[in-house]
Design a protein around this motif. Structure first.
Motif, PDB file in Angstrom:
ATOM      1  N   ILE A  94      70.766 -19.663  43.458  1.00  0.00           N
ATOM      2  CA  ILE A  94      71.901 -18.733  43.398  1.00  0.00           C
ATOM      3  C   ILE A  94      71.579 -17.739  42.284  1.00  0.00           C
ATOM      4  O   ILE A  94      71.384 -18.134  41.137  1.00  0.00           O
ATOM      5  CB  ILE A  94      73.211 -19.496  43.096  1.00  0.00           C
ATOM      6  N   LYS A  95      71.459 -16.474  42.655  1.00  0.00           N
ATOM      7  CA  LYS A  95      70.996 -15.471  41.690  1.00  0.00           C
ATOM      8  C   LYS A  95      72.059 -14.407  41.414  1.00  0.00           C
ATOM      9  O   LYS A  95      72.392 -13.620  42.305  1.00  0.00           O
ATOM     10  CB  LYS A  95      69.739 -14.771  42.233  1.00  0.00           C
ATOM     11  N   ASN A  96      72.589 -14.450  40.206  1.00  0.00           N
ATOM     12  CA  ASN A  96      73.459 -13.381  39.696  1.00  0.00           C
ATOM     13  C   ASN A  96      74.598 -13.018  40.664  1.00  0.00           C
ATOM     14  O   ASN A  96      74.785 -11.859  41.016  1.00  0.00           O
ATOM     15  CB  ASN A  96      72.604 -12.136  39.397  1.00  0.00           C
ATOM     16  N   ILE A  97      75.359 -14.056  41.066  1.00  0.00           N
ATOM     17  CA  ILE A  97      76.442 -13.831  42.033  1.00  0.00           C
ATOM     18  C   ILE A  97      77.706 -13.305  41.336  1.00  0.00           C
ATOM     19  O   ILE A  97      78.147 -13.865  40.334  1.00  0.00           O
ATOM     20  CB  ILE A  97      76.778 -15.167  42.759  1.00  0.00           C
ATOM     21  N   HIS A  98      78.248 -12.238  41.913  1.00  0.00           N
ATOM     22  CA  HIS A  98      79.532 -11.696  41.458  1.00  0.00           C
ATOM     23  C   HIS A  98      80.486 -11.706  42.644  1.00  0.00           C
ATOM     24  O   HIS A  98      80.093 -11.376  43.755  1.00  0.00           O
ATOM     25  CB  HIS A  98      79.383 -10.250  40.982  1.00  0.00           C
ATOM     26  N   LYS A  99      81.753 -12.055  42.381  1.00  0.00           N
ATOM     27  CA  LYS A  99      82.752 -11.994  43.458  1.00  0.00           C
ATOM     28  C   LYS A  99      84.129 -11.712  42.858  1.00  0.00           C
ATOM     29  O   LYS A  99      84.537 -12.366  41.888  1.00  0.00           O
ATOM     30  CB  LYS A  99      82.780 -13.327  44.235  1.00  0.00           C
ATOM     31  N   THR A 100      84.811 -10.757  43.438  1.00  0.00           N
ATOM     32  CA  THR A 100      86.155 -10.399  42.991  1.00  0.00           C
ATOM     33  C   THR A 100      87.106 -10.485  44.180  1.00  0.00           C
ATOM     34  O   THR A 100      86.766 -10.033  45.272  1.00  0.00           O
ATOM     35  CB  THR A 100      86.166  -8.961  42.438  1.00  0.00           C
TER      36      THR A 100
END
Lengths: 257, 247
Positions: free
Chosen positions: B4-10
């Motif tokens: 899992i690489k540098n996951i962003h979620k909004t």
């Protein structure tokens, strides 16, 4: 300023919902024409939506046809037109009351059960589980129900029309002193094939609306039992309103063009 | 192997994941711990391709997970859901072998039932359970059936979402032992979400602590209790005050 902001949020919410519904409908049609086809699920849906709706639809049509005969007789007698009872019962059932009442009754029975079933599957992660098991939930759950409702409602409406006319006939010969042969001859001479087909075509649209409303609201259910309750209520209300609106549009298209 | 690489979620205005990196090599077992609503389940859904991250990438055995084509990676993954997520309308054996009956890899009903019974035995359940419906099972039995469904077809990766939530201590221990046994015998990579510290030590080798969308601590599960890290200390001791915002 606050009023404008609230209005903007409402418009945004409305457009968002239209987008979601459109996306959902496109997804249904794409999955309808691509394999795999879940034959057993389709047959099960036909049984539950079509066959199991017959008793309630038949009873509704029977009583409606009977009541319609009494009302037309009472109204017609004010200007000596009692003899129009068979014709108006037949035309009224085939064009309007058969499809609309049939659609509303099936909406209450089927849209609610679809929304509750799929909504429960959504909030208990069964829809996610389907996806993780390499099964597309739209193809497995939605397509069979949409197919079954869209194809069985016209048949249900045709049967409902016949039962409604039978209801009018029974009241006509037993309560209104029509002779059997006169009643049947009058019905046969006045009822046109276009009256019957207009109702059946309406059934195709109503069936699609019912299944779409149930599936869509179930698919977007959230927040546990309360959310499933809301989804079920929304499914029935939306199906009923859209059936009545579509009925008006189709009636305009069939009879006033 | 999971990357899992540098996951962003909004979601709306709320940033749920803020640059999460997790690496789990083949055969390892990793537990992801953290406060409720901290984004742990979102990570699992991103891994399954059910949710698309705003930024970052996820790889399963070096194959990129795609939200548009989740099928590319899903065949390698088994998943145990928090509430078991068994299909109410199907008997246990059809639940277990669902992907072989309805999915892309087909088996005959007879073979599927045999396979289901073999997997039921692996999780300590009798063959008689195969014909029952989920509504006839206790919570612990449902979890075991769900575990049998997760391991059927020998996946390379198994994801566990709070596998012991709502179970009594005896059943919790049984499920944890089964998970440990499965991990060791099947040589699978596992990622487990849990709040239960004793479960973490029983079923995983590595631990990552997620708070406010970021991994705050990573290490071996046996180092967890002795850690001086303020996040770990607050979490495992259930303290209200500390760097983790519990409001």
């Amino acid at each position: 300023m606050k009023v404008l902001r609230n209005l903007g949020q409402c418009v945004n919410c409305f457009l968002n919902k239209i987008g979601k519904v459109t996306d959902f409908i496109i997804s249904i049609f794409l999955n309808l024409v691509t394999p795999p086809i879940y034959g057993r699920e389709i047959l099960k849906a036909f049984y539950q939506i079509g066959w199991m709706s017959l008793p309630v639809l038949g009873l509704t049509a029977l009583f409606t046809g009977g009541a319609l005969a009494l009302q037309i007789y009472a109204g017609g007698s004010r200007f000596n037109a009692e003899q129009v009872v068979p014709a108006i019962v037949a035309i009224g059932m085939a064009r309007e009351l058969g499809p609309v009442l049939g659609g509303l009754i099936v909406a209450a029975r089927v849209a609610s059960s679809i929304a509750a079933e799929i909504g429960t599957m959504k909030v208990t992660e069964q829809l996610d589980a389907l996806t993780t098991l390499s099964t597309n939930p739209i193809k497995y759950l939605v397509v069979p129900r949409v197919l079954a409702a869209t194809l069985s409602l016209p048949a249900l409406i045709a049967i409902g029309d016949s039962i409604g006319i039978l209801g009018g006939y029974l009241v006509g010969i037993n309560r209104l002193d029509f002779s059997s042969s006169t009643y049947l001859a009058s019905t046969a001479s006045m009822l046109q094939i276009s009256d019957i087909f207009s109702g059946i075509i309406k059934g195709v649209f109503f069936g699609f609306i019912i299944a779409l409303s149930g599936c869509f609201n179930g698919f977007y259910a959230s927040n546990g039992a309360e959310g499933v309750g809301k989804a079920t209520k929304s499914a029935v209300v939306a199906a009923c309103v859209f059936i009545l609106a579509t009925n008006y549009i189709l009636t305009e298209a069939f009879f006033n063009s | 192997m999971i990357e899992i690489k540098n996951i962003h979620k909004t979601f709306g205005k709320q940033k749920v994941l803020d640059g999460v990196n997790i690496f789990a090599h083949q055969g390892s077992s990793t537990a992801l711990i953290g406060t409720s609503g901290g984004g742990k389940s979102v990570i699992l859904k991103i891994l399954l391709g059910l949710i698309e991250p705003d930024e970052g990438e996820v790889f399963i055995d070096k194959v990129k997970v795609s939200h548009r084509e989740p099928g590319r990676t899903l065949s390698r993954i088994g998943m145990l859901f928090q509430g078991s997520a068994l299909f109410d309308s199907l008997p246990v054996w059809q639940n277990i072998c669902f992907k072989f009956l309805k999915g892309t890899e087909k088996l005959s009903s007879k073979d599927a039932k045999e396979l289901a019974i073999q997997n039921l035995e692996k999780v300590g359940l009798n063959y008689k359970v195969a014909n029952k419906f989920p509504a006839d099972l206790s919570g612990g039995m449902k979890k075991r059936v769900a575990l049998a469904r997760a391991i059927v077809g020998n996946p390379k990766i198994i994801l566990f979402d709070e596998p012991t939530t709502g179970l009594d201590p005896i059943m919790t221990n049984t499920i944890n032992s089964l998970i440990r046994e499965i991990v060791e015998t099947m040589d699978v990579t596992t990622l487990t979400i849990t709040h239960d510290i004793s479960s973490v030590q029983q079923i995983s080798d590595n631990v990552a602590l997620l708070d406010s969308g970021r991994i705050r601590w990573e290490g071996k599960s046996k180092e967890l209790k002795g850690s001086k890290d303020p996040y770990v200390f607050q979490f495992i001791n259930g303290k209200h005050n500390g760097p983790i915002n519990v409001n």
